[in-house]
Motif scaffolding. Structure first.
Motif, PDB file in Angstrom:
ATOM      1  N   LEU A  30       3.287  10.258 -18.248  1.00  0.00           N
ATOM      2  CA  LEU A  30       2.149  11.101 -17.871  1.00  0.00           C
ATOM      3  C   LEU A  30       0.800  10.444 -18.175  1.00  0.00           C
ATOM      4  O   LEU A  30      -0.036  10.311 -17.272  1.00  0.00           O
ATOM      5  CB  LEU A  30       2.257  12.472 -18.536  1.00  0.00           C
ATOM      6  CG  LEU A  30       3.466  13.314 -18.095  1.00  0.00           C
ATOM      7  CD1 LEU A  30       3.590  14.562 -18.953  1.00  0.00           C
ATOM      8  CD2 LEU A  30       3.329  13.697 -16.621  1.00  0.00           C
ATOM      9  N   PRO A  31       0.531  10.017 -19.434  1.00  0.00           N
ATOM     10  CA  PRO A  31      -0.775   9.379 -19.670  1.00  0.00           C
ATOM     11  C   PRO A  31      -0.887   8.009 -19.011  1.00  0.00           C
ATOM     12  O   PRO A  31      -2.004   7.575 -18.682  1.00  0.00           O
ATOM     13  CB  PRO A  31      -0.842   9.264 -21.203  1.00  0.00           C
ATOM     14  CG  PRO A  31       0.573   9.287 -21.660  1.00  0.00           C
ATOM     15  CD  PRO A  31       1.292  10.178 -20.693  1.00  0.00           C
ATOM     16  N   ILE A  32       0.250   7.320 -18.839  1.00  0.00           N
ATOM     17  CA  ILE A  32       0.199   6.001 -18.201  1.00  0.00           C
ATOM     18  C   ILE A  32      -0.165   6.131 -16.722  1.00  0.00           C
ATOM     19  O   ILE A  32      -0.974   5.380 -16.182  1.00  0.00           O
ATOM     20  CB  ILE A  32       1.556   5.273 -18.355  1.00  0.00           C
ATOM     21  CG1 ILE A  32       1.772   4.892 -19.826  1.00  0.00           C
ATOM     22  CG2 ILE A  32       1.634   4.042 -17.455  1.00  0.00           C
ATOM     23  CD1 ILE A  32       3.145   4.351 -20.123  1.00  0.00           C
ATOM     24  N   ARG A  33       0.433   7.133 -16.051  1.00  0.00           N
ATOM     25  CA  ARG A  33       0.263   7.269 -14.607  1.00  0.00           C
ATOM     26  C   ARG A  33      -0.930   8.133 -14.220  1.00  0.00           C
ATOM     27  O   ARG A  33      -1.461   8.020 -13.114  1.00  0.00           O
ATOM     28  CB  ARG A  33       1.557   7.871 -14.024  1.00  0.00           C
ATOM     29  CG  ARG A  33       1.582   7.983 -12.503  1.00  0.00           C
ATOM     30  CD  ARG A  33       1.504   6.621 -11.842  1.00  0.00           C
ATOM     31  NE  ARG A  33       1.312   6.774 -10.399  1.00  0.00           N
ATOM     32  CZ  ARG A  33       1.021   5.792  -9.570  1.00  0.00           C
ATOM     33  NH1 ARG A  33       0.880   4.562 -10.025  1.00  0.00           N
ATOM     34  NH2 ARG A  33       0.866   6.014  -8.284  1.00  0.00           N
ATOM     35  N   ASN A  34      -1.371   9.001 -15.120  1.00  0.00           N
ATOM     36  CA  ASN A  34      -2.416   9.966 -14.808  1.00  0.00           C
ATOM     37  C   ASN A  34      -3.681   9.292 -14.283  1.00  0.00           C
ATOM     38  O   ASN A  34      -4.198   8.358 -14.888  1.00  0.00           O
ATOM     39  CB  ASN A  34      -2.752  10.792 -16.063  1.00  0.00           C
ATOM     40  CG  ASN A  34      -3.773  11.872 -15.793  1.00  0.00           C
ATOM     41  OD1 ASN A  34      -4.878  11.838 -16.302  1.00  0.00           O
ATOM     42  ND2 ASN A  34      -3.404  12.849 -14.988  1.00  0.00           N
ATOM     43  N   GLY A  35      -4.164   9.771 -13.151  1.00  0.00           N
ATOM     44  CA  GLY A  35      -5.397   9.247 -12.568  1.00  0.00           C
ATOM     45  C   GLY A  35      -5.206   8.058 -11.666  1.00  0.00           C
ATOM     46  O   GLY A  35      -6.144   7.658 -10.972  1.00  0.00           O
ATOM     47  N   LEU A  36      -3.997   7.473 -11.650  1.00  0.00           N
ATOM     48  CA  LEU A  36      -3.753   6.310 -10.800  1.00  0.00           C
ATOM     49  C   LEU A  36      -3.287   6.754  -9.417  1.00  0.00           C
ATOM     50  O   LEU A  36      -2.556   7.730  -9.275  1.00  0.00           O
ATOM     51  CB  LEU A  36      -2.703   5.395 -11.426  1.00  0.00           C
ATOM     52  CG  LEU A  36      -3.057   4.770 -12.782  1.00  0.00           C
ATOM     53  CD1 LEU A  36      -1.899   3.923 -13.286  1.00  0.00           C
ATOM     54  CD2 LEU A  36      -4.325   3.921 -12.665  1.00  0.00           C
ATOM     55  N   GLY A  37      -3.684   6.009  -8.405  1.00  0.00           N
ATOM     56  CA  GLY A  37      -3.291   6.349  -7.048  1.00  0.00           C
ATOM     57  C   GLY A  37      -4.022   7.588  -6.570  1.00  0.00           C
ATOM     58  O   GLY A  37      -5.004   8.045  -7.163  1.00  0.00           O
ATOM     59  N   SER A  38      -3.500   8.163  -5.487  1.00  0.00           N
ATOM     60  CA  SER A  38      -4.191   9.299  -4.860  1.00  0.00           C
ATOM     61  C   SER A  38      -3.636  10.639  -5.298  1.00  0.00           C
ATOM     62  O   SER A  38      -3.881  11.655  -4.682  1.00  0.00           O
ATOM     63  CB  SER A  38      -4.097   9.172  -3.333  1.00  0.00           C
ATOM     64  OG  SER A  38      -2.748   9.048  -2.927  1.00  0.00           O
ATOM     65  N   GLY A  39      -2.883  10.674  -6.360  1.00  0.00           N
ATOM     66  CA  GLY A  39      -2.435  11.970  -6.914  1.00  0.00           C
ATOM     67  C   GLY A  39      -0.962  12.213  -6.679  1.00  0.00           C
ATOM     68  O   GLY A  39      -0.239  11.285  -6.360  1.00  0.00           O
ATOM     69  N   PHE A  40      -0.504  13.393  -6.840  1.00  0.00           N
ATOM     70  CA  PHE A  40      -1.192  14.604  -7.249  1.00  0.00           C
ATOM     71  C   PHE A  40      -1.333  14.658  -8.769  1.00  0.00           C
ATOM     72  O   PHE A  40      -0.325  14.659  -9.458  1.00  0.00           O
ATOM     73  CB  PHE A  40      -0.383  15.800  -6.796  1.00  0.00           C
ATOM     74  CG  PHE A  40      -0.472  16.118  -5.347  1.00  0.00           C
ATOM     75  CD1 PHE A  40      -0.341  17.426  -4.954  1.00  0.00           C
ATOM     76  CD2 PHE A  40      -0.668  15.165  -4.339  1.00  0.00           C
ATOM     77  CE1 PHE A  40      -0.396  17.799  -3.614  1.00  0.00           C
ATOM     78  CE2 PHE A  40      -0.724  15.508  -3.016  1.00  0.00           C
ATOM     79  CZ  PHE A  40      -0.581  16.839  -2.633  1.00  0.00           C
ATOM     80  N   HIS A  41      -2.555  14.762  -9.249  1.00  0.00           N
ATOM     81  CA  HIS A  41      -2.821  14.844 -10.677  1.00  0.00           C
ATOM     82  C   HIS A  41      -3.439  16.203 -10.984  1.00  0.00           C
ATOM     83  O   HIS A  41      -4.533  16.519 -10.511  1.00  0.00           O
ATOM     84  CB  HIS A  41      -3.746  13.708 -11.117  1.00  0.00           C
ATOM     85  CG  HIS A  41      -3.195  12.345 -10.836  1.00  0.00           C
ATOM     86  ND1 HIS A  41      -2.036  11.879 -11.420  1.00  0.00           N
ATOM     87  CD2 HIS A  41      -3.627  11.354 -10.009  1.00  0.00           C
ATOM     88  CE1 HIS A  41      -1.785  10.659 -10.989  1.00  0.00           C
ATOM     89  NE2 HIS A  41      -2.730  10.312 -10.131  1.00  0.00           N
ATOM     90  N   TRP A  42      -2.746  17.004 -11.777  1.00  0.00           N
ATOM     91  CA  TRP A  42      -3.178  18.374 -12.047  1.00  0.00           C
ATOM     92  C   TRP A  42      -4.472  18.408 -12.857  1.00  0.00           C
ATOM     93  O   TRP A  42      -5.304  19.269 -12.643  1.00  0.00           O
ATOM     94  CB  TRP A  42      -2.060  19.111 -12.778  1.00  0.00           C
ATOM     95  CG  TRP A  42      -2.312  20.576 -12.959  1.00  0.00           C
ATOM     96  CD1 TRP A  42      -2.036  21.569 -12.068  1.00  0.00           C
ATOM     97  CD2 TRP A  42      -2.868  21.214 -14.104  1.00  0.00           C
ATOM     98  NE1 TRP A  42      -2.393  22.794 -12.583  1.00  0.00           N
ATOM     99  CE2 TRP A  42      -2.905  22.605 -13.831  1.00  0.00           C
ATOM    100  CE3 TRP A  42      -3.335  20.759 -15.334  1.00  0.00           C
ATOM    101  CZ2 TRP A  42      -3.399  23.529 -14.754  1.00  0.00           C
ATOM    102  CZ3 TRP A  42      -3.825  21.683 -16.252  1.00  0.00           C
ATOM    103  CH2 TRP A  42      -3.846  23.057 -15.946  1.00  0.00           C
ATOM    104  N   GLY A  43      -4.614  17.479 -13.777  1.00  0.00           N
ATOM    105  CA  GLY A  43      -5.813  17.412 -14.610  1.00  0.00           C
ATOM    106  C   GLY A  43      -5.836  16.111 -15.377  1.00  0.00           C
ATOM    107  O   GLY A  43      -4.897  15.316 -15.317  1.00  0.00           O
ATOM    108  N   ASP A  44      -6.896  15.890 -16.116  1.00  0.00           N
ATOM    109  CA  ASP A  44      -7.041  14.652 -16.876  1.00  0.00           C
ATOM    110  C   ASP A  44      -6.177  14.676 -18.131  1.00  0.00           C
ATOM    111  O   ASP A  44      -6.097  15.681 -18.834  1.00  0.00           O
ATOM    112  CB  ASP A  44      -8.502  14.452 -17.286  1.00  0.00           C
ATOM    113  CG  ASP A  44      -9.401  14.205 -16.087  1.00  0.00           C
ATOM    114  OD1 ASP A  44      -8.892  13.641 -15.090  1.00  0.00           O
ATOM    115  OD2 ASP A  44     -10.585  14.578 -16.138  1.00  0.00           O
ATOM    116  N   ILE A  45      -5.523  13.537 -18.414  1.00  0.00           N
ATOM    117  CA  ILE A  45      -4.755  13.358 -19.656  1.00  0.00           C
ATOM    118  C   ILE A  45      -5.297  12.091 -20.312  1.00  0.00           C
ATOM    119  O   ILE A  45      -4.696  11.018 -20.250  1.00  0.00           O
ATOM    120  CB  ILE A  45      -3.243  13.248 -19.382  1.00  0.00           C
ATOM    121  CG1 ILE A  45      -2.766  14.421 -18.529  1.00  0.00           C
ATOM    122  CG2 ILE A  45      -2.459  13.216 -20.695  1.00  0.00           C
ATOM    123  CD1 ILE A  45      -1.307  14.351 -18.140  1.00  0.00           C
TER     124      ILE A  45
END
Length: 406
Positions: A198-213
């Motif tokens: 989760l923290p490694i992948r969060n924000g990378l690419g075009s999503g889907f990211h529910w929120g910032d980690i």
């Protein structure tokens, strides 16, 4: 195979309501969906999608979910057989669970509950074996399975109190329990370490990211579902009674009303035949009821929060069918007929409601909203049903790329 075929015949061909669109998008783009993140589901479903050559992304992820759910059905039969239940009764009970209203409803859309049941059954099987055999290596293996299971859904934690109580009473060397539990907890952390996705992948690419980690606190809140914490144990008595009433209605229609007495009889037969499994089922089911009945949720959507309870009752159903099978002489037609009749009752009772093969309302709704917008519009959505369907269509199926969705 029987359950998988039925799931594929009734599978939703496109995006569905609630969290379906988000989980499809997160699986397809390796995103980080809403708490608790479900990293194991995202990774396994993404791997399975690679073996499905045709169809829209939504259908591919739905098929992957159906396959995972069918594995849960086979494990269900496996644990019953390993506990001495006749194989016909075990198969009958497993298929009754496969075609129960709640499980079938979650097996044909993009949802995490099929995978959670896989690890719930594995925890049941190896938890019983570790305690009965007083086997340290099995206990460590159980810890690893529990860690993996918690990354699929937090309902895996519902079995923990039952396992600890059973271990305390069955594992007489109390002085060893602290050391063994610490060791198994280390293995649990090992299995649970998949959450680092989760923290490694969060924000990378075009999503889907529910929120910032971005911080440890962000990760903790995400993994524990902190945003939902106020919904637990906050109900007034009237709300609890509404949930209890809903449970009674669900129980009568989860399989088929004629099987409900057999479930209670199976509980008695399990008590006579397999005392450890009986206590584990009763304690786990009670923990699930304690949590779910005190959860503040629209009663129409509460069924999934009882899915562990329904699985426990289906295990009792296996023992009930086993006792009936034993009443017939070996080779009697009734041995084959009665488990098949039970499965047939559930299948016929649930098919119409479970069949989503023509369910395209969510897709049509999303298309209508997007197609009606002017060029380069900014669309502000609210709520799961609207947001995730439209977001999926916009970003995964590239419907109206000129529109910005918030």
């Amino acid at each position: 195979m029987v359950s998988l075929v039925c799931y594929l015949l009734t599978i939703c061909p496109t995006v569905y309501v609630e969290g379906s669109g988000e989980l499809i998008g997160a699986t397809y783009l390796l995103g980080t969906p809403h708490p608790t993140g479900y990293p194991l589901y995202v990774l396994i479903a993404r791997c399975l999608v690679n073996f499905i050559p045709t169809g829209e992304p939504a259908l591919q992820v739905n098929v992957a979910t159906a396959f995972i759910a069918s594995i849960g059905v086979s494990f269900f039969a496996w644990i019953l057989i390993s506990r001495g239940v006749n194989w016909l009764a075990a198969f009958g009970s497993a298929l009754c669970f496969a075609f129960s209203a709640t499980y079938w409803g979650q097996a044909t859309i993009s949802e995490v509950y099929g995978l959670s049941i896989v690890f719930f059954i594995l925890a049941f099987k190896y938890g019983l074996e570790a305690i009965e055999q007083k086997n340290e290596r099995l206990l460590c293996f159980l810890g690893w399975l529990m860690g993996l299971g918690l990354t699929s859904h937090l309902n895996q934690a519902l079995i923990v109190p039952a396992l600890l109580i059973l271990m305390f009473f069955r594992w007489k060397k109390v002085y060893l329990q602290g050391r063994l539990l610490a060791k198994s907890f280390a293995f649990l952390i090992g299995g649970y370490s998949i959450v680092l996705y989760l923290p490694i992948r969060n924000g990378l690419g075009s999503g889907f990211h529910w929120g910032d980690i971005n911080t440890v606190r962000d990760l903790w809140d995400h993994l524990t579902g902190a945003i939902y914490s106020r919904s637990f144990f906050s109900l007034p008595l009237e709300g609890l009674l509404i949930n209890l009433q809903k449970l009674g209605i669900l129980l009568m229609d989860e399989w088929h009303v004629v099987l409900v007495p057999l479930i209670f009889w199976g509980g008695y037969w399990a008590y006579k035949k397999d005392r450890n499994l009986f206590y584990l089922v009763i304690l786990t089911a009670s923990t699930n009821l304690l949590v779910a009945l005190n959860y503040h949720r629209d009663p129409n959507g509460i069924a999934v929060f009882f899915i562990v309870f329904f699985a426990c009752m289906s295990l009792f159903l296996g023992f009930g069918l086993d006792h009936i099978v034993q009443l017939f002489r070996k080779g009697s037609v009734g041995i084959f007929f009665l488990p098949s009749l039970a499965v047939g009752c559930v299948l016929v009772n649930q098919w119409a409601n479970a069949d989503l093969s023509d369910e395209t309302l969510a897709y049509e709704y999303g298309r209508n909203v997007l197609d009606d917008l002017p060029r380069n519009a900014i669309l502000i959505t609210d709520g799961d049903d609207a947001s995730y369907v439209i977001d999926y269509l916009n970003r995964i199926e590239n419907v109206r790329n000129d529109v910005s969705v918030y």
